[in-house]
Structures are given as C-alpha cells and as structure tokens.
Enzyme design. Structure first.
Site, PDB file in Angstrom:
ATOM      1  N   ILE A 245     -44.503   6.701  22.771  1.00 57.09           N
ATOM      2  CA  ILE A 245     -45.830   6.467  22.199  1.00 57.09           C
ATOM      3  C   ILE A 245     -45.679   5.824  20.827  1.00 57.09           C
ATOM      4  O   ILE A 245     -46.560   5.933  19.979  1.00 57.09           O
ATOM      5  CB  ILE A 245     -46.650   7.767  22.107  1.00 57.09           C
ATOM      6  CG1 ILE A 245     -45.823   8.900  21.490  1.00 57.09           C
ATOM      7  CG2 ILE A 245     -47.192   8.168  23.466  1.00 57.09           C
ATOM      8  CD1 ILE A 245     -46.612  10.169  21.219  1.00 57.09           C
TER       9      ILE A 245
ATOM     10  N   ARG B 105     -43.353   2.256  19.487  1.00 56.84           N
ATOM     11  CA  ARG B 105     -43.336   0.816  19.666  1.00 56.84           C
ATOM     12  C   ARG B 105     -42.345   0.469  20.757  1.00 56.84           C
ATOM     13  O   ARG B 105     -41.295   1.126  20.909  1.00 56.84           O
ATOM     14  CB  ARG B 105     -42.929   0.107  18.376  1.00 56.84           C
ATOM     15  CG  ARG B 105     -44.012   0.057  17.327  1.00 56.84           C
ATOM     16  CD  ARG B 105     -45.217  -0.675  17.814  1.00 56.84           C
ATOM     17  NE  ARG B 105     -45.940  -1.334  16.766  1.00 56.84           N
ATOM     18  CZ  ARG B 105     -47.225  -1.578  16.812  1.00 56.84           C
ATOM     19  NH1 ARG B 105     -47.933  -1.180  17.864  1.00 56.84           N
ATOM     20  NH2 ARG B 105     -47.835  -2.221  15.842  1.00 56.84           N
TER      21      ARG B 105
ATOM     22  N   GLU C 136     -46.380  -7.034  26.055  1.00 57.55           N
ATOM     23  CA  GLU C 136     -47.614  -6.546  26.653  1.00 57.55           C
ATOM     24  C   GLU C 136     -48.789  -7.478  26.334  1.00 57.55           C
ATOM     25  O   GLU C 136     -48.806  -8.086  25.266  1.00 57.55           O
ATOM     26  CB  GLU C 136     -47.924  -5.113  26.184  1.00 57.55           C
ATOM     27  CG  GLU C 136     -48.087  -4.981  24.683  1.00 57.55           C
ATOM     28  CD  GLU C 136     -48.231  -3.546  24.219  1.00 57.55           C
ATOM     29  OE1 GLU C 136     -49.145  -3.315  23.400  1.00 57.55           O
ATOM     30  OE2 GLU C 136     -47.456  -2.658  24.643  1.00 57.55           O
TER      31      GLU C 136
ATOM     32  N   HIS D  91     -51.291   0.850  26.473  1.00 61.67           N
ATOM     33  CA  HIS D  91     -51.266   0.903  25.005  1.00 61.67           C
ATOM     34  C   HIS D  91     -52.604   1.413  24.466  1.00 61.67           C
ATOM     35  O   HIS D  91     -53.271   0.737  23.676  1.00 61.67           O
ATOM     36  CB  HIS D  91     -50.938  -0.480  24.412  1.00 61.67           C
ATOM     37  CG  HIS D  91     -50.472  -0.408  22.980  1.00 61.67           C
ATOM     38  ND1 HIS D  91     -49.734  -1.392  22.381  1.00 61.67           N
ATOM     39  CD2 HIS D  91     -50.647   0.538  22.015  1.00 61.67           C
ATOM     40  CE1 HIS D  91     -49.466  -1.077  21.126  1.00 61.67           C
ATOM     41  NE2 HIS D  91     -50.019   0.099  20.890  1.00 61.67           N
TER      42      HIS D  91
END
Length: 315
Positions: free
Chosen positions: A232, A234, A263, A281
């Site tokens: 959670i 990078r 992403e 994300h």
C-alpha cells in the site's frame, strides 16, 4: 488582486475543482492535446503547480515554469516530484499526509483479510451457482495468531500495526531505527530477516531512490510459498518482475497490491494469476479522505500566496 496562475497536472473531483477555480486561475495541462506546446504558452505565468502523487512534476515541467514558487501534491507520496530541481530553484513543495493515513491502513488490512480468506472468490462461488452445484468453497488460511512484518513504520505502517494487534499477530518491523512508540513490537533492521519472520509482509515505507526495489527477489523468497506481500506504498518499492516470477512459480504464496508500475496499464502477467488480489490504487479512496486531501492542497497553496507558513511542507 489577480488570482495566482496554477498549472493543474491532473483532474480533481468537482468538489475540489470548483473551489480551486474560485481562488486561482487554473491551467489544465491534462486537457491539452500537446502538453509541450501548452506549457510553452502558459509557463511564464505559472506560479504554482497542483498535482497528484502519481503524476508529480518532473524537471522538464518545472523548467518550463520559470516563475514557479510552489508545488502542492494531492497525496502523501512526492517521489514523482523532482525535488532536486525544486531545491535548485527554491521552490516549495507540500503533500497531504495524515488525512489519508487511516484509510490506507484500513485497506491494507482489508486486502490481507480478503486474500487470506478468499473473499472475492467466495462471492463468485455463491453468485455463479458453484455453492449449490459443487458444495462448500475450498478451505483458505487463517489470519489470527500469525506473524506480520511491517516494512517502514511511519504514519501508515504504525496504523497498520495497531490494527493487526487486534488479530493477535506477532508484529515486527523494519525502519531506519527502533521506534519508541512501538515498544511492544520487534525491531528487525534487515528487510530479508523481516521477510523471513513474516507470514504477512506489509510494504508501507515512503518511496525514494534508496528504497527502489527494496523488496527484491531475496525478500520475496524469504516470505516464502505460504506467505503474502501486501503493498500500500509505492510500486517502485517492489521489483515487479521478481514478484511476478515468484507468484507464478509458487515461491511466494500470494500478494495483495494497490499500486503498480505503469498504472493503470499494469503488467498483463498479473491478470493471469489467481494468487494475487488487485486493487486500483484507491487506498485513500473514501469521500471523506479525498475531500480532506483536496482541502489541504488548496490550503497549502493559499498559505503560500498569503505569505503564511505552509501547513504540510516537504521542502
């Protein structure tokens, strides 16, 4: 007085966009068909940049705005902002810590639970008729009483640990040194040793050049074929190729991921795996937190242009 000119790198929700436009003259880079030409046309006027953590502001963008004074980041991560370029030009940088800490920790623990207990697959088992046709869902793995490792015991890592304590987990952590606020947890200085300790390895440290791929093949394989990696933080903190190899070959039991390199165009290898939980994300993705983040972006910009102290300075 005229409104300060702000370069807006990416879109924000309407509840943020409207008050931004009331206080500032917003130049929407994300709507430009030719970003370089757009920057060339507005760069001289830009005094601030409003960006998102994953979008940042690179050296080229910063250099295209010679009168830039401040960059306000919507998000806790600022690794996509070229801090060296900012230092060279005495540009201030802010982010939005604290307001998203608890929601991010919540999602990390939720992903651990969902992946361990097969929540997503079990729902499909009910909805597609497998329960009626095939019987009980395959057994999964318990959470309580196991071992957790937290790689990076900052704000988010600490909140993760507080939540895990409620599951009677044996908690250890790695950071630059022991933390006096974590006296009940075990400090392990080496990431590989922490991974070897962990049934669940949470990655919650800030991203930097020093932490890039800190979760490498050695760390991943130390978690092992029964363990899980939860990220959670990078994407750059994990070597994705090594992670995918280990997931495909069974050297790592499972992963639960909210962030990915490139992403939203993540590596298609992830889509073929049944031992990874994928999230878009959205660890800070609650209405309450996103509104607080947007307000903090605006408040930092207002503080700068009013000559007041920044609320949450990075530089």
């Amino acid at each position: 007085m005229s409104k300060p000119d702000i370069l807006q790198v990416g879109p924000y929700p309407e509840w943020d966009q409207i008050p931004l436009q009331e206080s500032f003259h917003m130049h929407k880079l994300f709507e430009a068909s030719d970003a370089a030409a757009f920057l060339s046309s507005v760069g001289e006027s830009i005094r601030g940049i409003a960006t998102r953590g994953e979008l940042g502001a690179d050296r080229a963008m910063i250099e295209a705005c010679p009168n830039l004074e401040v960059i306000s980041v919507y998000g806790v991560g600022f690794d996509a902002v070229d801090l060296q370029a900012c230092r060279e030009r005495n540009i201030r940088v802010t982010n939005t810590p604290d307001v998203l800490t608890n929601d991010v920790a919540d999602l990390g623990v939720a992903m651990m639970l969902a992946q361990s207990r097969g929540i997503v697959g079990a729902e499909t088992w009910v909805k597609d008729g497998s329960w009626a046709a095939k019987g009980l869902y395959p057994l999964k793995s318990r959470v309580w009483g196991k071992k957790a490792g937290i790689l990076g015991l900052g704000r988010i890592g600490y909140e993760v640990g507080k939540r895990l304590a409620g599951f009677d987990l044996d908690i250890a952590y790695s950071d630059i040194g022991p933390k006096d606020y974590a006296a009940d947890w075990t400090f392990v200085p080496d990431a590989v040793e922490l991974a070897r300790h962990s049934d669940f390895l949470f990655v919650t440290l800030a991203a930097s050049a020093e932490t890039r791929h800190i979760v490498n093949s050695q760390v991943i394989e130390a978690v092992g074929p029964q363990g899980m990696v939860i990220n959670i933080s990078r994407a750059s903190n994990i070597d994705e190729d090594a992670l995918l190899d280990a997931l495909e070959n069974g050297r790592l039991g499972a992963a639960a991921l909210d962030v990915f390199e490139g992403e939203p165009a993540l590596n298609p290898r992830f889509l073929e795996l049944n031992n990874v939980l994928l999230q878009p994300h959205h660890a800070s993705g609650t209405v309450e937190t996103r509104k607080a983040m947007g307000k903090l972006v605006r408040d930092n910009l207002k503080a700068h242009f009013d000559g007041r102290d920044l609320l949450t300075p990075v530089l």
